[in-house]
Design a protein around this motif. Structure first.
Motif, short mmCIF file in Angstrom:
data_model
loop_
_atom_site.label_atom_id
_atom_site.label_comp_id
_atom_site.label_asym_id
_atom_site.label_seq_id
_atom_site.Cartn_x
_atom_site.Cartn_y
_atom_site.Cartn_z
N ARG A 58 -40.43 -8.17 -0.08
CA ARG A 58 -40.36 -8.97 0.95
C ARG A 58 -38.92 -8.79 2.04
O ARG A 58 -39.10 -8.62 3.15
CB ARG A 58 -40.04 -10.53 0.73
CG ARG A 58 -40.06 -11.46 1.96
CD ARG A 58 -39.89 -13.02 1.35
NE ARG A 58 -39.50 -13.79 2.36
CZ ARG A 58 -39.99 -14.14 3.41
NH1 ARG A 58 -41.26 -13.80 3.63
NH2 ARG A 58 -39.51 -14.92 4.36
N LEU B 141 -33.51 -5.30 15.44
CA LEU B 141 -32.17 -5.01 15.45
C LEU B 141 -31.97 -3.90 14.23
O LEU B 141 -30.95 -3.05 14.67
CB LEU B 141 -31.30 -6.20 15.04
CG LEU B 141 -29.83 -6.04 14.90
CD1 LEU B 141 -29.32 -5.81 16.42
CD2 LEU B 141 -29.04 -7.26 14.29
N LEU C 118 -39.00 -7.44 5.94
CA LEU C 118 -38.51 -8.12 6.94
C LEU C 118 -37.47 -7.07 7.60
O LEU C 118 -37.47 -7.44 8.93
CB LEU C 118 -37.49 -9.36 6.22
CG LEU C 118 -38.26 -10.35 5.61
CD1 LEU C 118 -37.30 -11.55 4.92
CD2 LEU C 118 -38.91 -11.05 6.65
N VAL C 119 -36.70 -6.41 7.03
CA VAL C 119 -35.81 -5.38 7.63
C VAL C 119 -36.69 -4.53 8.42
O VAL C 119 -36.34 -4.23 9.54
CB VAL C 119 -35.06 -4.69 6.57
CG1 VAL C 119 -34.53 -3.58 7.09
CG2 VAL C 119 -34.04 -5.48 6.03
N TYR D 233 -24.80 -3.45 10.06
CA TYR D 233 -25.98 -4.34 9.91
C TYR D 233 -25.77 -4.58 8.40
O TYR D 233 -25.90 -5.78 8.09
CB TYR D 233 -27.07 -3.44 10.02
CG TYR D 233 -28.45 -4.26 9.82
CD1 TYR D 233 -28.93 -4.80 10.93
CD2 TYR D 233 -28.70 -4.37 8.56
CE1 TYR D 233 -30.27 -5.45 10.62
CE2 TYR D 233 -30.10 -5.23 8.28
CZ TYR D 233 -30.67 -5.76 9.41
OH TYR D 233 -31.97 -6.45 9.29
N ARG E 6 -21.47 -11.95 6.72
CA ARG E 6 -21.46 -12.74 7.77
C ARG E 6 -22.87 -13.61 7.95
O ARG E 6 -22.67 -14.60 8.52
CB ARG E 6 -21.29 -12.22 9.13
CG ARG E 6 -19.93 -11.75 9.22
CD ARG E 6 -19.94 -10.91 10.53
NE ARG E 6 -18.45 -10.23 10.91
CZ ARG E 6 -18.02 -9.38 11.65
NH1 ARG E 6 -19.04 -8.65 12.29
NH2 ARG E 6 -16.77 -9.14 11.93
N THR E 7 -23.63 -13.19 7.42
CA THR E 7 -25.06 -13.94 7.52
C THR E 7 -25.58 -14.57 5.87
O THR E 7 -26.80 -14.87 5.98
CB THR E 7 -26.28 -13.27 8.26
OG1 THR E 7 -26.64 -12.10 7.44
CG2 THR E 7 -25.62 -13.02 9.78
N SER E 8 -24.73 -14.06 5.12
CA SER E 8 -25.32 -14.73 3.75
C SER E 8 -26.51 -14.37 3.45
O SER E 8 -27.31 -15.10 2.66
CB SER E 8 -25.06 -16.43 3.61
OG SER E 8 -23.85 -16.72 3.86
N LEU E 9 -26.93 -12.88 3.38
CA LEU E 9 -28.07 -12.46 3.05
C LEU E 9 -27.98 -11.15 2.36
O LEU E 9 -28.05 -9.72 2.46
CB LEU E 9 -28.69 -11.93 4.38
CG LEU E 9 -29.46 -12.99 5.08
CD1 LEU E 9 -29.76 -12.67 6.49
CD2 LEU E 9 -30.54 -13.81 4.35
N GLN F 22 -37.67 -5.75 11.83
CA GLN F 22 -36.62 -6.37 12.69
C GLN F 22 -36.17 -5.38 13.87
O GLN F 22 -35.66 -4.18 13.53
CB GLN F 22 -35.39 -7.06 11.79
CG GLN F 22 -34.73 -7.87 12.58
CD GLN F 22 -33.34 -8.34 12.10
OE1 GLN F 22 -32.82 -7.52 11.37
NE2 GLN F 22 -32.53 -9.26 12.42
N ILE G 60 -31.04 -8.86 1.71
CA ILE G 60 -31.18 -8.06 2.83
C ILE G 60 -30.20 -6.75 2.79
O ILE G 60 -30.74 -5.74 3.11
CB ILE G 60 -31.11 -8.90 4.26
CG1 ILE G 60 -32.25 -9.77 4.11
CG2 ILE G 60 -31.11 -7.84 5.46
CD1 ILE G 60 -33.77 -9.30 4.35
N ARG H 143 -29.11 -16.08 -3.26
CA ARG H 143 -28.06 -17.05 -2.84
C ARG H 143 -26.72 -17.23 -3.65
O ARG H 143 -27.17 -17.46 -5.07
CB ARG H 143 -28.57 -18.55 -2.51
CG ARG H 143 -29.77 -18.33 -1.63
CD ARG H 143 -29.29 -18.48 -0.12
NE ARG H 143 -30.28 -18.40 0.77
CZ ARG H 143 -30.32 -17.72 2.08
NH1 ARG H 143 -29.10 -17.41 2.45
NH2 ARG H 143 -31.50 -17.83 2.73
N GLY H 144 -25.66 -16.98 -3.28
CA GLY H 144 -24.60 -17.04 -4.31
C GLY H 144 -24.63 -15.73 -4.82
O GLY H 144 -24.30 -14.80 -4.28
N MET I 193 -34.31 -13.03 -3.36
CA MET I 193 -33.72 -13.63 -2.31
C MET I 193 -32.43 -14.36 -2.90
O MET I 193 -32.30 -15.49 -3.49
CB MET I 193 -34.64 -14.78 -1.76
CG MET I 193 -34.10 -15.65 -0.52
SD MET I 193 -34.94 -17.12 -0.19
CE MET I 193 -36.12 -16.09 0.80
#
Lengths: 449, 292
Positions: free
Chosen positions: B50, B60, B54-55, B248, B255-258, B58, B261, B40-41, B38
């Protein structure tokens, strides 16, 4: 000293040459050492900024301010729009951030604060300067403020006064309630004009519509966060009412027909060109649009349908600037920000960019354009609220806020279905970002004040 | 075969493999690593599978995959267009060299330029619909890029128009390299144009057609970003009607800071592309074997 040298015994040509050389040498060294001494003493700052893209002239203001500042040497870099956040975060993570960083509002800088990349400004910048710059409530977290306001973006609804007159509507009394809006749209349509809309193809209109519409259902901006973290639900009629109202405008045939295939700014251009009567716009466009139409563009708050306490209030978004946690000399960086907020610099900002700096120290009497001054009296100098869409997590923005507006306008979704999609995406965001949910839960405390 | 003889081919390709490893190696390893974190930065905690769960859960993501698969429908059309035009050009009709150049121009132009121009043309009040209305064909004046029902087909039409040019050039090159004696014999035997094409020319083009099909499949699955980004308003719109896997990934990363993912989906797309490349080489090998 010169007199003594000239009258001294034994003063010959050699002595004259030596004396002249020593004097010139001393002068030369002095002129060289002066700047060297100054450079050795004054700190060097780096500033990464953005904004020339939306406010032409900002580059000239930054250049002039840097040149006029003598307490530090400031090296500036204009950032590309696509990398404003990622470039800063990457540099901060690598331990080499700029001292001063341009910051968009809300989550667009708060995530950097949560990652520990931004320094709280309270205690570093004077409380007076901080408050005067109106960084907005969205810059607060855990009792700290992370940005200084730099320049405002009033969020207005444009209306074309000429079309209003031709449709027998009062050009000085735009619709204030939803019923007024529907009545005005009917008259405009009867007169052969497209009443309301813009361009939604690139999605930004959907966001702006939420800025104006969604906020009407809220009592505090913190309530929006409660929807994202799951304490409240978009499926409640109150929280998707704005999409139901948008659906109403579509089914009544009040939206311009080419809205789905037009982008945001060409859509606003329709209002300026007299081909569309009303729609959301940015106040920063007003100086140019007002001049182009000889003052025939009016600004209004979106007509009210909602019963939230924030309904009917003018909205002002705020661009800002802050200091990196890893800044080499935070005090020097803060001093430069204070310098940018001196009356001289605030006046220079207006003189060079033609726009309004974000500070209550700036007097709106200096604004020469009547339309802009009138707009700023309402949006800037009256009680206003911030742009609530800046609270949206990126995932919600991309997968709910933007597509729902487009799909309601094209008739692919009803307002109620838009609420269901928003609830689903909010749920997905919580699953994808459990760490951010915790931060948002803490943020509610600051935002509900 | 002696040991040095067996090693020699590998020594020839070793510098290239080294260069590829230098340029892409770290990125690919980081991508795989990120897909299990996961992030961040620039880093984050290990979370196992995980991101993949999650993907894959989903809607979308699956909608994006569906759009990529739908774009595969363009390939038979592209092959047919490229075949017909290249066979016609092979007949060396008057001005065929000029036509060949004109046909290849779309492929030379940058995709964003082509897409921006076509986007203007296909607006609801744009030139295409204006002409249709002028011809009293109002029922055909659709909202080409503003309607969720139509937008992906408009993108597909743009892709077909541009990507067919590559097929035409590939096919024509193959045709010009063929021994014309066979065609002449067929002509003398009374075979018409269609029979010469079907029984003489196309069988000899099998290898290049297979190559073009595999390349086009890879394009449709992992190289349509520029088309969709421009035509879909930068967001795969209207709504999510032109969202594809590449967009995606871009959205997740930028744009979604992931980044985790984005990495997980990139790994999956990379694996599919590798599989397709393996298929391509298998086909080539089979064609070569059949030729020898």
């Amino acid at each position: 000293m010169t007199k003594n040298m000239i009258t001294a015994p034994g003063f010959g040509r050699r002595g004259f040459l030596q004396g002249t050389a020593a004097t010139l040498g001393g002068l030369g060294m002095g002129s060289l050492l002066g700047p060297l001494r100054a450079n050795a003493q004054s700190p060097e700052l780096t500033m990464w900024w953005w904004g020339e893209q939306e406010l032409p002239g900002l580059q000239a203001f930054v250049d002039e301010s840097v040149a006029a500042y003598t307490d530090a040497k400031v090296a500036t870099m204009l950032q590309d729009t696509a990398v404003v956040i990622s470039q800063f975060q990457t540099a901060a993570a690598a331990g080499t951030p700029p001292d001063i960083q341009y910051l968009w509002n809300g989550i667009y800088h708060m995530e950097s604060a949560w990652l520990g990349y931004l320094k709280p400004l309270n205690g570093l910048v004077s409380e007076d300067t901080l408050r005067a710059s109106n960084p907005t409530i969205l810059s607060n977290f855990g009792g700290n403020t992370y940005r200084l306001g730099w320049y405002p973006l009033p969020m207005v609804w444009y209306y074309n006064k000429d079309l209003f007159e031709k449709a027998w509507l009062d050009p000085e009394a735009p619709p204030a309630t939803w019923a007024d809006l529907l009545a005005a749209c009917e008259k405009l349509k009867t007169a052969g004009f497209e009443p309301v809309g813009g361009g939604v193809q690139d999605g930004y209109w959907s966001e702006w519509y939420m800025s104006h519409g969604f906020v009407q259902t809220l009592d505090t901006v913190g309530e929006a966060v409660e929807l994202f973290i799951g304490d409240k639900d978009f499926r409640e009629p109150r929280y998707h009412e704005h999409w139901v109202r948008l659906e109403e405008l579509r089914t009544l045939g009040f939206l311009n027909k080419d809205m789905p295939s037009l982008e945001l700014y060409p859509g606003i251009d329709l209002i300026v060109a007299g081909k569309l009567a009303m729609g959301p716009s940015a106040g920063s466009r007003l100086p140019a649009d007002s001049t182009a139409t000889n003052g025939r563009i009016g600004c209004m708050v979106m007509p009210v349908f909602g019963k939230g306490k924030l309904a009917g209030k003018p909205i002002v978004d705020m661009q800002g600037i802050g200091i990196a946690e890893g800044a080499k000399d935070p005090a020097a960086a803060a001093a430069f920000l204070e310098f940018l907020n001196t009356p001289d610099r605030l006046n220079a900002f207006h003189r060079i960019t033609g726009w309004i700096p974000s500070s209550s120290r700036f007097s709106s009497d200096q604004i020469e354009n009547d339309s802009v001054r009138s707009m700023w009296k309402t949006w800037g100098e009256s009680p206003n609220i911030t742009n609530v869409t800046n609270l949206m997590p990126g995932q919600f923005y991309e997968q709910a806020a933007i597509p729902t507006g487009q799909q309601v306008i094209s008739g692919d979704l009803t307002g109620e279905q838009a609420g269901e999609l928003a609830a689903q995406v909010a749920q997905e965001w919580r699953e994808f970002n459990p760490d951010l949910v915790e931060k948002y839960q803490q943020w509610v405390v600051d935002l509900s004040k | 075969m002696t040991l040095p003889q067996r090693i020699t081919p590998y020594l020839y390709v070793a510098p290239l493999i080294g260069l590829l490893a230098f340029v892409f190696g770290y990125s690919i390893v980081s991508m795989v690593e990120f897909s299990f974190k996961m992030v961040r930065g620039i880093d984050g905690p290990w979370i196992g599978l995980r991101n993949y769960r999650l993907v894959l859960g989903q809607p979308l993501f699956w909608e994006s995959v569906g759009h990529n698969l739908l774009l595969l429908l363009a390939i038979p059309v592209m092959v047919a267009i490229a075949l017909v035009i290249s066979l016609l050009l092979y007949e060396r009709l008057r001005g065929w060299k000029l036509v060949r150049t004109v046909i290849f121009i779309p492929y030379i132009l940058a995709i964003p330029i082509v897409a921006v121009v076509l986007k203007q043309m296909f607006q609801f009040s744009g030139p295409v619909n204006e002409v249709l209305r002028w011809l009293s064909l109002d029922f055909m004046a659709l909202d080409w890029i503003g309607s969720g029902d139509v937008a992906l087909w408009t993108v597909m039409a743009l892709i077909i128009w541009r990507e067919s040019a590559l097929g035409i050039i590939l096919f024509l090159s193959r045709l010009l390299s063929l021994d014309e004696a066979l065609t002449e014999v067929a002509r003398l035997d009374g075979a018409n144009w269609w029979k010469r094409a079907w029984y003489v020319l196309i069988p000899q083009m099998r290898g290049v057609i297979e190559f073009y099909v595999v390349i086009s499949i890879i394009t449709m699955l992992s190289a349509v970003f520029a088309y969709v980004y421009i035509m879909g308003g930068g967001r795969g719109g209207p709504g999510t009607s032109t969202m594809v896997v590449e967009l995606y990934i871009y959205n997740a990363l930028v744009r979604t800071s992931l980044p985790g993912i984005a990495a997980a989906v990139s790994v999956m797309l990379f694996a599919v592309s590798l599989l397709l490349i393996w298929v391509l080489f298998a086909l080539r090998r089979r064609t070569d074997d059949a030729g020898t």
